[in-house]
Enzyme design. Sequence first.
Site, PDB file in Angstrom:
ATOM      1  N   ASN A  23       0.806  -1.231   0.000  1.00  0.00           N
ATOM      2  CA  ASN A  23       0.000   0.000   0.000  1.00  0.00           C
ATOM      3  C   ASN A  23       0.833   1.272   0.000  1.00  0.00           C
ATOM      4  O   ASN A  23       0.279   2.365  -0.069  1.00  0.00           O
ATOM      5  CB  ASN A  23      -0.994  -0.036   1.160  1.00  0.00           C
ATOM      6  CG  ASN A  23      -2.070  -1.096   0.929  1.00  0.00           C
ATOM      7  OD1 ASN A  23      -2.171  -1.647  -0.173  1.00  0.00           O
ATOM      8  ND2 ASN A  23      -2.822  -1.409   1.954  1.00  0.00           N
ATOM      9  N   ARG A  92      -8.034  -1.800  -7.126  1.00  0.00           N
ATOM     10  CA  ARG A  92      -8.623  -0.572  -6.572  1.00  0.00           C
ATOM     11  C   ARG A  92      -7.667   0.586  -6.801  1.00  0.00           C
ATOM     12  O   ARG A  92      -8.079   1.706  -7.049  1.00  0.00           O
ATOM     13  CB  ARG A  92      -8.873  -0.790  -5.077  1.00  0.00           C
ATOM     14  CG  ARG A  92      -9.084   0.454  -4.259  1.00  0.00           C
ATOM     15  CD  ARG A  92     -10.493   0.926  -4.276  1.00  0.00           C
ATOM     16  NE  ARG A  92     -10.650   2.173  -3.533  1.00  0.00           N
ATOM     17  CZ  ARG A  92     -11.771   2.887  -3.564  1.00  0.00           C
ATOM     18  NH1 ARG A  92     -12.799   2.478  -4.279  1.00  0.00           N
ATOM     19  NH2 ARG A  92     -11.882   4.011  -2.898  1.00  0.00           N
ATOM     20  N   ARG A 121     -16.884   0.619  -1.782  1.00  0.00           N
ATOM     21  CA  ARG A 121     -15.647   1.317  -2.232  1.00  0.00           C
ATOM     22  C   ARG A 121     -15.991   2.550  -3.096  1.00  0.00           C
ATOM     23  O   ARG A 121     -15.602   2.648  -4.254  1.00  0.00           O
ATOM     24  CB  ARG A 121     -14.737   0.376  -3.019  1.00  0.00           C
ATOM     25  CG  ARG A 121     -14.454  -0.963  -2.433  1.00  0.00           C
ATOM     26  CD  ARG A 121     -13.731  -0.965  -1.107  1.00  0.00           C
ATOM     27  NE  ARG A 121     -12.377  -0.482  -1.076  1.00  0.00           N
ATOM     28  CZ  ARG A 121     -11.297  -1.237  -1.281  1.00  0.00           C
ATOM     29  NH1 ARG A 121     -11.443  -2.470  -1.617  1.00  0.00           N
ATOM     30  NH2 ARG A 121     -10.090  -0.726  -1.162  1.00  0.00           N
ATOM     31  N   ASP A 124     -16.390   9.047  -4.123  1.00  0.00           N
ATOM     32  CA  ASP A 124     -16.928  10.418  -4.042  1.00  0.00           C
ATOM     33  C   ASP A 124     -15.946  11.408  -3.421  1.00  0.00           C
ATOM     34  O   ASP A 124     -15.877  12.568  -3.828  1.00  0.00           O
ATOM     35  CB  ASP A 124     -18.255  10.431  -3.273  1.00  0.00           C
ATOM     36  CG  ASP A 124     -18.096   9.855  -1.878  1.00  0.00           C
ATOM     37  OD1 ASP A 124     -17.564   8.732  -1.740  1.00  0.00           O
ATOM     38  OD2 ASP A 124     -18.451  10.534  -0.890  1.00  0.00           O
ATOM     39  N   LEU A 125     -15.149  10.939  -2.460  1.00  0.00           N
ATOM     40  CA  LEU A 125     -14.206  11.866  -1.799  1.00  0.00           C
ATOM     41  C   LEU A 125     -13.063  12.253  -2.741  1.00  0.00           C
ATOM     42  O   LEU A 125     -12.572  13.387  -2.711  1.00  0.00           O
ATOM     43  CB  LEU A 125     -13.658  11.239  -0.515  1.00  0.00           C
ATOM     44  CG  LEU A 125     -14.702  10.919   0.559  1.00  0.00           C
ATOM     45  CD1 LEU A 125     -14.059  10.215   1.746  1.00  0.00           C
ATOM     46  CD2 LEU A 125     -15.441  12.178   1.013  1.00  0.00           C
ATOM     47  N   ASP A 305      -7.145  -3.791   7.915  1.00  0.00           N
ATOM     48  CA  ASP A 305      -6.462  -4.825   7.124  1.00  0.00           C
ATOM     49  C   ASP A 305      -5.923  -5.967   7.976  1.00  0.00           C
ATOM     50  O   ASP A 305      -5.428  -6.954   7.428  1.00  0.00           O
ATOM     51  CB  ASP A 305      -5.313  -4.222   6.310  1.00  0.00           C
ATOM     52  CG  ASP A 305      -5.836  -3.268   5.252  1.00  0.00           C
ATOM     53  OD1 ASP A 305      -5.036  -2.513   4.687  1.00  0.00           O
ATOM     54  OD2 ASP A 305      -7.059  -3.271   5.005  1.00  0.00           O
TER      55      ASP A 305
HETATM   56  C1  EPZ Z   1      -6.641   1.822   1.360  1.00  0.00           C
HETATM   57  O1  EPZ Z   1      -7.817   1.627   0.596  1.00  0.00           O
HETATM   58  C2  EPZ Z   1      -5.918   0.491   1.329  1.00  0.00           C
HETATM   59  N1  EPZ Z   1      -5.584   0.122  -0.048  1.00  0.00           N
HETATM   60  C3  EPZ Z   1      -6.805  -0.595   1.942  1.00  0.00           C
HETATM   61  O2  EPZ Z   1      -6.050  -1.801   1.979  1.00  0.00           O
HETATM   62  C4  EPZ Z   1      -7.143  -0.188   3.380  1.00  0.00           C
HETATM   63  O3  EPZ Z   1      -8.026  -1.135   3.930  1.00  0.00           O
HETATM   64  C5  EPZ Z   1      -7.812   1.198   3.388  1.00  0.00           C
HETATM   65  O4  EPZ Z   1      -6.954   2.157   2.725  1.00  0.00           O
HETATM   66  C6  EPZ Z   1      -8.091   1.692   4.798  1.00  0.00           C
HETATM   67  O5  EPZ Z   1      -6.910   1.733   5.512  1.00  0.00           O
HETATM   68  C7  EPZ Z   1      -4.530   0.725  -0.646  1.00  0.00           C
HETATM   69  O6  EPZ Z   1      -3.857   1.558  -0.067  1.00  0.00           O
HETATM   70  C8  EPZ Z   1      -4.234   0.273  -2.050  1.00  0.00           C
HETATM   71  P1  EPZ Z   1     -10.126   4.519   2.075  1.00  0.00           P
HETATM   72  P2  EPZ Z   1      -8.741   2.901   0.175  1.00  0.00           P
HETATM   73  O7  EPZ Z   1     -10.367   5.418   0.933  1.00  0.00           O
HETATM   74  O8  EPZ Z   1      -7.890   4.056  -0.139  1.00  0.00           O
HETATM   75  C9  EPZ Z   1     -14.749   5.289   2.419  1.00  0.00           C
HETATM   76  C10 EPZ Z   1      -5.638  -4.097   1.620  1.00  0.00           C
HETATM   77  O9  EPZ Z   1      -6.144  -5.117   2.109  1.00  0.00           O
HETATM   78  N2  EPZ Z   1     -14.577   6.109   1.217  1.00  0.00           N
HETATM   79  O10 EPZ Z   1      -9.301   4.977   3.222  1.00  0.00           O
HETATM   80  O11 EPZ Z   1      -9.716   2.425  -0.836  1.00  0.00           O
HETATM   81  C11 EPZ Z   1     -14.640   3.803   2.113  1.00  0.00           C
HETATM   82  O12 EPZ Z   1     -15.877   3.291   1.679  1.00  0.00           O
HETATM   83  C12 EPZ Z   1      -6.525  -2.924   1.206  1.00  0.00           C
HETATM   84  O13 EPZ Z   1      -4.395  -3.927   1.447  1.00  0.00           O
HETATM   85  C13 EPZ Z   1     -15.655   6.882   0.777  1.00  0.00           C
HETATM   86  O14 EPZ Z   1     -16.728   6.874   1.374  1.00  0.00           O
HETATM   87  O15 EPZ Z   1      -9.496   3.136   1.552  1.00  0.00           O
HETATM   88  C14 EPZ Z   1     -14.232   3.227   3.432  1.00  0.00           C
HETATM   89  O16 EPZ Z   1     -15.377   3.079   4.245  1.00  0.00           O
HETATM   90  C15 EPZ Z   1      -7.997  -3.204   1.408  1.00  0.00           C
HETATM   91  N3  EPZ Z   1     -15.490   7.641  -0.346  1.00  0.00           N
HETATM   92  C16 EPZ Z   1     -13.352   4.308   4.055  1.00  0.00           C
HETATM   93  O17 EPZ Z   1     -13.656   5.523   3.328  1.00  0.00           O
HETATM   94  C17 EPZ Z   1     -14.305   7.683  -1.028  1.00  0.00           C
HETATM   95  O18 EPZ Z   1     -14.214   8.426  -2.038  1.00  0.00           O
HETATM   96  C18 EPZ Z   1     -11.868   4.025   3.956  1.00  0.00           C
HETATM   97  O19 EPZ Z   1     -11.543   3.987   2.598  1.00  0.00           O
HETATM   98  C19 EPZ Z   1     -13.228   6.887  -0.572  1.00  0.00           C
HETATM   99  C20 EPZ Z   1     -13.388   6.111   0.563  1.00  0.00           C
END
Ligand code: EPZ
Length: 416
Positions: A23, A92, A121, A124-125, A305
């Site tokens: 990551n 992703r 996933r 929107d943010l 994770d």
């Molecule tokens: C990163 O995903 C990691 N992946 C994920 O690891 C990790 O679980 C996650 O961060 C949380 O730590 C990579 O770095 C490649 P987020 P990401 O945006 O960026 C919501 C693994 O197993 N959200 O922080 O997709 C979302 O639904 C993977 O290695 C919105 O609502 O995670 C979630 O509830 C899995 N709108 C929360 O935020 C958005 O536009 C966290 O998502 C974006 C996210």
Amino acid sequence: MDTFYIKGGNTLNGSVFIPSAKNALLPILAGSIMCDGKVYIKNCSKFSDVKYMIKILEELGAKTNYEQNDLVIDSSKAKKFYVPEEYTKKVRSSIFMLGPLITRFGFAKVAYPGGCNIGTRPIDLHIKGLKALNVKIEEKHGYIYCDARNITAGEVHLDFPSVGATENIIMASVLTKGITRIYNAAKEPEIEDLQNFINAMGGKVKGAGTSTIEIEGVKKLHDVYYAPMSDRIISGTYLIACAATGGKIELTNAISEHNTALISKLKQSGCKVSVKSDKIILEASHKLKSIPKIETLPYPGFPTDLQSQMLTLQTISKGTSVIIENLFETRFKIYTELTKMGANIIIKDRMALIHGVKNLFGASVTAPDLRSGAGLVIAGLCADGYTIINDIYHIDRGYLKIEEDLQKLGAEIKRE
Ligand code: EPZ
């Protein structure tokens, strides 16, 4: 399709090296397109997700090759800013291409991303943050079209500290004249690594690791040789595995500060954990106590994770544990497979109630996603008898031949 065959019951003992972090690598690979020169990434782990990202860079016209374990990316001839669906549906992290393509070309056309099925996933943010910087965005026919010819520096307030959105907005701002600030930014260590990588290319980013990040636009980026951080989730997975099987392991090239939440929980359950420089040593000599409550939160809270792996540990701990998953709405897929192995788990929405049993028994199970696949490996290691794990391609997305590391530690596991 590969399968794991595991004979449970061995304790884990010995030392294992932790590779560079998936990551951290994924946003850094995406960010390499911002430099119209050469980027050298030291010890670039060959996770399957990394291989997909490399394919995306090559699709855009970059040249890549490995020199031993170092990956060299030459984006000087990259000219495309279009990432088709056949590439984005696999990872992703393809969404991280928006920011770098905006910075390099002023335009981006990226299909919606794929990735682990652990929740909706949304993006929107990412979109809201880029629009706050005056990027024109259209979403149609499954694609995100960005026109950033009039991008400006500005202020972005994230409703949630999203890791990917924070990384995308940082990368979109690197060459934008003026100061861009991100409030309520994610604080994960991988973001600090991205900041260090960008600054090593001549960028000016500061504040990563805190909730306010400042990016001062610069004119140009130059070649860079960068060594990404080690993988805190692989470290955590092996610590939990040893807690489950018993034994004593040493992790080298591990950053203990990245795993303080996990280490405190493992100590609470009865493990002995010591750290010195880049080593973490864990010893588990008897049946562990259940941890009454584990709640996943953005960093530095307990990492989502490691939730599946920790849930597995609780199924054989003494007592009752409640796990609350706050980040992803469907990240308990491991539950059905662990139940086949004799676990006593009740799931209600984002909450799992686990009553520890004396031991799990081997069964044929299927990995639903990356981290629950890792949890099933742990279950197989500590179960009575033989476990077969199908669909282990999920696990290869984020672990480098996990079976070889575990064999080194004394586990009876093989891939066929
Ligand atoms: C990163 O995903 C990691 N992946 C994920 O690891 C990790 O679980 C996650 O961060 C949380 O730590 C990579 O770095 C490649 P987020 P990401 O945006 O960026 C919501 C693994 O197993 N959200 O922080 O997709 C979302 O639904 C993977 O290695 C919105 O609502 O995670 C979630 O509830 C899995 N709108 C929360 O935020 C958005 O536009 C966290 O998502 C974006 C996210």
